[in-house]
Design a protein around this motif. Sequence first.
Motif, mmCIF file in Angstrom:
data_model
loop_
_atom_site.group_PDB
_atom_site.id
_atom_site.type_symbol
_atom_site.label_atom_id
_atom_site.label_comp_id
_atom_site.label_asym_id
_atom_site.label_seq_id
_atom_site.Cartn_x
_atom_site.Cartn_y
_atom_site.Cartn_z
ATOM 1 N N LEU A 167 0.829 -1.210 0.000
ATOM 2 C CA LEU A 167 0.000 0.000 0.000
ATOM 3 C C LEU A 167 0.860 1.255 0.000
ATOM 4 C CD1 LEU A 167 -2.714 1.520 0.334
ATOM 5 C CD2 LEU A 167 -2.470 1.169 2.809
ATOM 6 N N PHE A 168 1.854 1.311 0.878
ATOM 7 C CA PHE A 168 2.696 2.500 0.976
ATOM 8 C C PHE A 168 3.569 2.666 -0.273
ATOM 9 C CE2 PHE A 168 1.099 2.428 5.158
ATOM 10 C CZ PHE A 168 1.304 3.685 5.718
ATOM 11 N N THR A 169 4.034 1.567 -0.825
ATOM 12 C CA THR A 169 4.812 1.634 -2.064
ATOM 13 C C THR A 169 3.939 2.143 -3.203
ATOM 14 O OG1 THR A 169 6.242 -0.176 -1.360
ATOM 15 C CG2 THR A 169 6.186 0.289 -3.713
ATOM 16 N N THR A 170 2.701 1.688 -3.263
ATOM 17 C CA THR A 170 1.767 2.155 -4.286
ATOM 18 C C THR A 170 1.535 3.655 -4.149
ATOM 19 O OG1 THR A 170 0.680 -0.008 -4.343
ATOM 20 C CG2 THR A 170 -0.564 1.863 -5.211
ATOM 21 N N ALA A 171 1.332 4.127 -2.920
ATOM 22 C CA ALA A 171 1.127 5.563 -2.684
ATOM 23 C C ALA A 171 2.361 6.359 -3.105
ATOM 24 C CB ALA A 171 0.809 5.804 -1.213
ATOM 25 N N ARG A 172 3.535 5.843 -2.771
ATOM 26 C CA ARG A 172 4.773 6.531 -3.141
ATOM 27 C C ARG A 172 4.904 6.609 -4.657
ATOM 28 N NH1 ARG A 172 9.602 3.736 -0.733
ATOM 29 N NH2 ARG A 172 9.101 2.307 -2.392
ATOM 30 N N HIS A 173 4.604 5.525 -5.360
ATOM 31 C CA HIS A 173 4.675 5.533 -6.824
ATOM 32 C C HIS A 173 3.679 6.522 -7.430
ATOM 33 C CE1 HIS A 173 6.664 1.295 -6.957
ATOM 34 N NE2 HIS A 173 7.510 2.249 -6.681
ATOM 35 N N LEU A 174 2.511 6.623 -6.824
ATOM 36 C CA LEU A 174 1.526 7.606 -7.307
ATOM 37 C C LEU A 174 2.059 9.027 -7.171
ATOM 38 C CD1 LEU A 174 -1.800 6.122 -5.932
ATOM 39 C CD2 LEU A 174 -1.246 6.535 -8.325
ATOM 40 N N MET A 175 2.719 9.310 -6.048
ATOM 41 C CA MET A 175 3.291 10.655 -5.864
ATOM 42 C C MET A 175 4.385 10.919 -6.884
ATOM 43 S SD MET A 175 3.281 11.257 -1.736
ATOM 44 C CE MET A 175 3.958 9.657 -1.271
ATOM 45 N N VAL A 176 5.224 9.926 -7.121
ATOM 46 C CA VAL A 176 6.282 10.081 -8.129
ATOM 47 C C VAL A 176 5.663 10.340 -9.501
ATOM 48 C CG1 VAL A 176 8.145 8.895 -9.361
ATOM 49 C CG2 VAL A 176 8.003 8.737 -6.878
ATOM 50 N N ASP A 177 4.615 9.585 -9.829
ATOM 51 C CA ASP A 177 3.930 9.788 -11.106
ATOM 52 C C ASP A 177 3.376 11.196 -11.220
ATOM 53 O OD1 ASP A 177 4.468 7.194 -11.840
ATOM 54 O OD2 ASP A 177 2.448 6.436 -11.412
ATOM 55 N N ARG A 178 2.793 11.700 -10.134
ATOM 56 C CA ARG A 178 2.256 13.067 -10.157
ATOM 57 C C ARG A 178 3.359 14.091 -10.345
ATOM 58 N NH1 ARG A 178 -3.073 14.396 -7.052
ATOM 59 N NH2 ARG A 178 -4.231 12.488 -7.445
ATOM 60 N N VAL A 179 4.470 13.878 -9.680
ATOM 61 C CA VAL A 179 5.597 14.801 -9.820
ATOM 62 C C VAL A 179 6.073 14.810 -11.261
ATOM 63 C CG1 VAL A 179 8.012 15.196 -9.196
ATOM 64 C CG2 VAL A 179 6.349 14.677 -7.419
ATOM 65 N N ARG A 180 6.219 13.642 -11.838
ATOM 66 C CA ARG A 180 6.664 13.568 -13.235
ATOM 67 C C ARG A 180 5.641 14.189 -14.172
ATOM 68 N NH1 ARG A 180 8.378 7.529 -12.673
ATOM 69 N NH2 ARG A 180 10.472 7.785 -11.870
ATOM 70 N N ARG A 181 4.390 13.854 -13.970
ATOM 71 C CA ARG A 181 3.331 14.312 -14.866
ATOM 72 C C ARG A 181 3.159 15.826 -14.796
ATOM 73 N NH1 ARG A 181 -0.423 10.894 -13.363
ATOM 74 N NH2 ARG A 181 -1.348 12.253 -11.809
ATOM 75 N N GLU A 182 3.172 16.369 -13.624
ATOM 76 C CA GLU A 182 2.937 17.800 -13.455
ATOM 77 C C GLU A 182 4.220 18.612 -13.513
ATOM 78 O OE1 GLU A 182 0.770 18.074 -9.826
ATOM 79 O OE2 GLU A 182 -0.780 16.702 -10.533
ATOM 80 N N ARG A 183 5.334 17.919 -13.553
ATOM 81 C CA ARG A 183 6.643 18.576 -13.589
ATOM 82 C C ARG A 183 6.754 19.648 -12.525
ATOM 83 N NH1 ARG A 183 8.749 18.361 -19.606
ATOM 84 N NH2 ARG A 183 7.756 16.429 -20.128
ATOM 85 N N ILE A 184 6.484 19.213 -11.308
ATOM 86 C CA ILE A 184 6.563 20.124 -10.178
ATOM 87 C C ILE A 184 8.014 20.500 -9.960
ATOM 88 C CG2 ILE A 184 6.244 20.340 -7.677
ATOM 89 C CD1 ILE A 184 3.861 18.456 -8.004
#
Length: 196
Positions: free
Chosen positions: A61-78
């Motif tokens: 669960l925590f790994t999945t959440a972490r991957h989602l955050m990484v995906d958001r960072v990449r996608r939104e280019r924060i």
Amino acid sequence: MEESLDVWFKREILSQEESLTRFLSRVWSRRDEVPDIRQESYARVYEAAQKERPQAPKAFLFTTARHLMVDRVRRERIVSIRAGGENEYLNVLVDEISPEQRVVAEEELARLARAFDRLSTKCREVVWLRRVRELSQKEVAGRLGLSEKTVEKHLRTGARLLAKYMYASALTPLKTERDERDDDETEREHGTRERD
């Protein structure tokens, strides 16, 4: 008889809601997005568990959440440029970063932030819109009421000065009063040129 997926999900995953929310709130700077990331994590874990239940549900669960955050960072280019400040999420999002690499990265970000702050206002706006927000030269010109040629000039000047400031600050971490006066003179000249 094997228990149903829903029973397993409630026991192993939904029971982690408090700790998952605390984790997400600690590492994700935009608090209003925490419930969305949590729900998306649940959905992905549930979907994966339909095929095969993970051996370590909490870790999954925590790994999945972490991957989602990484995906958001990449996608939104924060891009977070903060002089000083603690980018705690760097520890979580990139497992393989060493403490030394983290310190070097934070120092480099701080240098970049200081260099960026030294640009004239118009030059800083152009560089930000063009390189960070990734607007086209035409869009930047329209938004700032400038000609495309002027946008190009500010971009070229900004890149040159950022490189100069970054290089200088990497070589001389502590500035003397004379260096500061020289920098101020350069800034005044740069500011005068920017108004042309």
